[in-house]
Design an enzyme around this catalytic site. Structure first.
Site, short mmCIF file in Angstrom:
data_model
loop_
_atom_site.label_atom_id
_atom_site.label_comp_id
_atom_site.label_asym_id
_atom_site.label_seq_id
_atom_site.Cartn_x
_atom_site.Cartn_y
_atom_site.Cartn_z
N ALA A 212 86.48 -16.34 56.90
CA ALA A 212 87.71 -16.91 56.33
C ALA A 212 87.40 -18.01 55.32
O ALA A 212 88.27 -18.39 54.54
CB ALA A 212 88.58 -17.46 57.46
N GLU B 148 76.64 -26.52 65.59
CA GLU B 148 77.75 -26.11 66.46
C GLU B 148 79.09 -26.26 65.74
O GLU B 148 79.25 -27.07 64.85
CB GLU B 148 77.74 -26.92 67.76
N ALA C 60 83.56 -26.52 66.04
CA ALA C 60 84.47 -27.45 66.74
C ALA C 60 84.69 -27.13 68.23
O ALA C 60 84.56 -28.04 69.07
CB ALA C 60 85.80 -27.52 66.00
N GLY D 254 76.38 -22.31 60.11
CA GLY D 254 76.64 -23.31 61.14
C GLY D 254 78.07 -23.80 60.99
O GLY D 254 78.84 -23.26 60.19
N TYR E 99 78.97 -21.75 51.12
CA TYR E 99 78.95 -20.73 52.19
C TYR E 99 80.04 -19.68 51.91
O TYR E 99 79.80 -18.47 52.00
CB TYR E 99 79.16 -21.42 53.53
P1 NAD Z 1 74.49 -17.41 64.44
O1 NAD Z 1 73.89 -18.45 63.58
O2 NAD Z 1 74.49 -17.62 65.91
O3 NAD Z 1 73.85 -15.99 64.14
C1 NAD Z 1 73.24 -15.67 62.91
C2 NAD Z 1 71.83 -15.22 63.22
O4 NAD Z 1 71.20 -14.82 62.00
C3 NAD Z 1 70.96 -16.33 63.84
O5 NAD Z 1 70.48 -15.94 65.11
C4 NAD Z 1 69.84 -16.50 62.84
O6 NAD Z 1 68.58 -16.77 63.44
C5 NAD Z 1 69.84 -15.15 62.14
N1 NAD Z 1 69.17 -15.24 60.85
C6 NAD Z 1 69.32 -16.20 59.91
N2 NAD Z 1 68.49 -15.99 58.88
C7 NAD Z 1 67.79 -14.86 59.18
C8 NAD Z 1 66.76 -14.13 58.52
N3 NAD Z 1 66.30 -14.54 57.34
N4 NAD Z 1 66.26 -13.03 59.11
C9 NAD Z 1 66.71 -12.63 60.33
N5 NAD Z 1 67.70 -13.27 61.01
C10 NAD Z 1 68.22 -14.38 60.44
O7 NAD Z 1 75.99 -17.22 63.90
P2 NAD Z 1 77.20 -16.38 64.50
O8 NAD Z 1 78.26 -17.34 64.82
O9 NAD Z 1 76.74 -15.43 65.51
O10 NAD Z 1 77.67 -15.59 63.19
C11 NAD Z 1 77.33 -14.24 62.92
C12 NAD Z 1 77.91 -13.84 61.58
O11 NAD Z 1 79.32 -14.03 61.56
C13 NAD Z 1 77.36 -14.66 60.41
O12 NAD Z 1 77.22 -13.81 59.30
C14 NAD Z 1 78.46 -15.65 60.15
O13 NAD Z 1 78.45 -16.11 58.81
C15 NAD Z 1 79.69 -14.83 60.45
N6 NAD Z 1 80.83 -15.67 60.80
C16 NAD Z 1 80.82 -16.37 61.97
C17 NAD Z 1 81.91 -17.18 62.28
C18 NAD Z 1 81.93 -17.99 63.56
O14 NAD Z 1 82.93 -18.68 63.78
N7 NAD Z 1 80.93 -17.94 64.41
C19 NAD Z 1 83.01 -17.27 61.41
C20 NAD Z 1 82.97 -16.55 60.23
C21 NAD Z 1 81.89 -15.74 59.93
#
Ligand code: NAD
Length: 322
Positions: A119, A191, A193, A76, A149
């Site tokens: 990052a 959510e 920023a 998150g 995290y």
């Molecule tokens: P998100 O939370 O929308 O998507 C992650 C998904 O993983 C969720 O739908 C959640 O239900 C699912 N999930 C969690 N635990 C689970 C489990 N045990 N089994 C099955 N599914 C599971 O997040 P996002 O923004 O789409 O991020 C996707 C990836 O990118 C993540 O690994 C996140 O750490 C990485 N990431 C995202 C950002 C960003 O700014 N959004 C930045 C850096 C890294």
């Protein structure tokens, strides 16, 4: 027909990725705890299941796949990852998913797998100056992320690299920097920023007041989701492992971000500063390596992506009121 699996395909980036792979003609299996919140999945097959359970992983990886994208994580925005209350869950859940997915792919001889790192794995001490943060890939060690995290991401990066080294798997590691766009979480506490400010600006009348955590002088860069997918897919299909930054180099302060969104909305609002979790003082993507190795880097202006995101969130806010 090529086949792909998107783990976390019910989430924000995963949902977009499923659509992109479908457009490219893939047969796509998505797996997630939940279906996408804001739109229909375009996956051919959607397995609702928990990737912490190895039996679910065995169901998911029951045949050869050309590409596996491992995006599932317990994650998150700052209000979720920087408050301390979820640290054990974040580390346990995400590490277990990564251990299970990798090991099942190895047993099934599935070779090509992408991992979305963050990052947040970069050392805190290089990100104290808002005007000069250091986030080049080679600055990762000695490690000192500012959140659990980030530590989990670092552990899992190393896990993926170890499977690549010891088992000949074609692992790919991208370090995402603040990805945003439509169909991302915009309320409820997870959510990030850009979505939070779009929501606040949309919910508040012209001339009103919106809240911001801290002085707003901390800096970040934000990458529109389409460019995140482009970078991830280019890395996946290259012959290079990474890790590599997938982010924008257009660094702005959080005040700039809020003002830009107000400008897009055609509203003028004052900012009330309140205490809250802030993260590092400065962060920006360094795109030297991605340019060198992939001959590509993100280039879309922040404003362009924010226009599309604001439009979508403003509509969601309107529907929630009615
Ligand atoms: P998100 O939370 O929308 O998507 C992650 C998904 O993983 C969720 O739908 C959640 O239900 C699912 N999930 C969690 N635990 C689970 C489990 N045990 N089994 C099955 N599914 C599971 O997040 P996002 O923004 O789409 O991020 C996707 C990836 O990118 C993540 O690994 C996140 O750490 C990485 N990431 C995202 C950002 C960003 O700014 N959004 C930045 C850096 C890294």
């Amino acid at each position: 027909m090529k086949k792909a699996v998107v783990c976390g395909g019910g989430g924000f980036i995963g949902g977009h990725l499923v659509s992109r792979l479908k457009e490219e003609g893939f047969w796509v299996r998505a797996v997630d705890l939940k279906f996408p919140e804001y739109n229909e999945t375009s996956a051919d097959d959607f397995i609702q299941g928990d990737l912490r359970d190895i039996k679910v992983c065995e169901r998911v990886f029951d045949q050869p796949f050309d590409e596996v994208y491992q995006l599932a994580a317990d994650m998150g925005g700052a209000g979720f990852v920087f408050v301390g209350d979820h640290d054990a869950d974040i580390m346990h859940n995400s590490a277990t998913i990564n251990l299970n997915v990798l090991e099942t792919c190895r047993r099934r001889n599935i070779k090509r797998i992408f991992y979305s790192s963050s990052a947040c794995m970069y050392p805190e001490h290089n990100q104290m100056d808002p005007d000069n943060p250091l986030c080049s890939e080679d600055s990762a060690y000695p490690a000192d992320p500012d959140s659990e995290y980030g530590w989990e991401k670092l552990f899992s990066e190393r896990l993926f690299l170890a499977y690549g080294k010891n088992y000949g798997m074609d692992v790919r590691v991208g370090r995402y920097h603040n990805i945003f766009g439509p169909y991302g979480t915009w309320d409820g506490g997870r959510e990030k920023a850009p979505a939070a400010f779009c929501r606040k600006v949309a919910q508040t009348e012209d001339g009103g007041e919106i809240e911001m955590w801290g002085d707003g002088l901390q800096t970040r860069s934000f990458l529109y989701v389409d460019e995140c997918l482009e970078g991830s897919i280019r890395l996946m299909r290259s012959d290079w492992t990474g890790p590599v930054n997938i982010g924008s180099e257009e660094m702005v302060s959080i005040n700039d971000l809020a003002n830009l969104i107000m400008d897009i909305a055609g509203k003028s609002q004052s900012i009330k500063r309140i205490p809250g979790p802030l993260g590092v003082r400065g962060r920006n993507s360094d795109n030297k390596l991605i340019s060198e190795r992939l001959g590509w880097k993100p280039s879309a202006p922040l404003r362009e992506g924010l226009i599309k995101t604001y439009e979508w969130i403003a509509e969601e806010v309107k529907q929630a009121i009615n």
